[in-house]
Design a protein around this motif. Structure first.
Motif, PDB file in Angstrom:
ATOM      1  N   LEU A  17      -3.353  -2.668-108.175  1.00 40.93           N
ATOM      2  CA  LEU A  17      -4.384  -3.783-107.910  1.00 40.93           C
ATOM      3  C   LEU A  17      -5.478  -3.432-108.079  1.00 40.93           C
ATOM      4  CD1 LEU A  17      -2.544  -4.694-104.457  1.00 40.93           C
ATOM      5  CD2 LEU A  17      -2.130  -5.948-106.507  1.00 40.93           C
ATOM      6  N   ALA A  20     -10.279  -5.335-104.735  1.00 42.86           N
ATOM      7  CA  ALA A  20     -10.149  -6.294-103.630  1.00 42.86           C
ATOM      8  C   ALA A  20      -8.789  -6.474-103.193  1.00 42.86           C
ATOM      9  CB  ALA A  20     -10.941  -7.619-104.172  1.00 42.86           C
ATOM     10  N   LYS A  22      -6.505  -7.966-104.801  1.00 46.26           N
ATOM     11  CA  LYS A  22      -5.974  -9.275-104.539  1.00 46.26           C
ATOM     12  C   LYS A  22      -5.021  -9.429-105.992  1.00 46.26           C
ATOM     13  CE  LYS A  22      -9.346 -11.268-101.369  1.00 46.26           C
ATOM     14  NZ  LYS A  22     -10.286 -12.306-101.185  1.00 46.26           N
ATOM     15  N   GLU A  23      -5.996  -8.870-106.981  1.00 45.19           N
ATOM     16  CA  GLU A  23      -5.048  -9.334-108.392  1.00 45.19           C
ATOM     17  C   GLU A  23      -4.412  -8.074-108.915  1.00 45.19           C
ATOM     18  OE1 GLU A  23      -5.423 -12.185-110.168  1.00 45.19           O
ATOM     19  OE2 GLU A  23      -6.600 -12.909-108.362  1.00 45.19           O
ATOM     20  N   HIS A 106       0.095  -1.397 -97.826  1.00 46.30           N
ATOM     21  CA  HIS A 106      -1.106  -1.219 -98.869  1.00 46.30           C
ATOM     22  C   HIS A 106      -1.679   0.395 -98.518  1.00 46.30           C
ATOM     23  CE1 HIS A 106      -5.044  -1.406-100.716  1.00 46.30           C
ATOM     24  NE2 HIS A 106      -5.219  -1.111 -99.642  1.00 46.30           N
TER      25      HIS A 106
END
Length: 107
Positions: A17, A20, A22-23, A106
């Protein structure tokens, strides 16, 4: 880097990832290595899932290994677990820490 797992099959999946978280960030690697160390270091090779493009890139890597799953679940509790990858030409090393089962994975 985020990871998920399937307790029943022992399948461990890693996602690359962005900063951030997110992506997905596809990288040009056919595999990535997780090293787990209690007394002796053991390396686990996670293969790229459905790489595409030229050169082939993937943001998802998998390995079916109940032993790796146990090592990840014991990370930070006497077991040192880390992953080394190269993202956009920069080496990155992530250290896995203990997480409560059933919560976010995470790291």
């Amino acid at each position: 880097i985020e990871w998920t797992h399937d307790d029943e099959s022992g399948l461990v999946t890693l996602y690359i990832l962005d900063g951030a978280v997110k992506e997905l960030v596809p990288i040009a690697a056919d595999k990535i290595t997780i090293t787990a160390k209690v007394e002796v270091a053991v390396e686990y090779q996670l293969a790229a899932v459905e790489p595409s493009g030229d050169p082939p890139v993937s943001a998802k890597f998998e390995l079916k290994s109940p032993e790796l799953l146990v090592a990840l679940q014991l990370a930070g509790q006497g077991t040192d677990v880390s992953v080394a990858v190269t993202i956009n030409g920069k080496p990155y090393r992530g250290v896995f820490e203990h997480h409560e089962h059933g919560h976010g994975h995470h790291h």
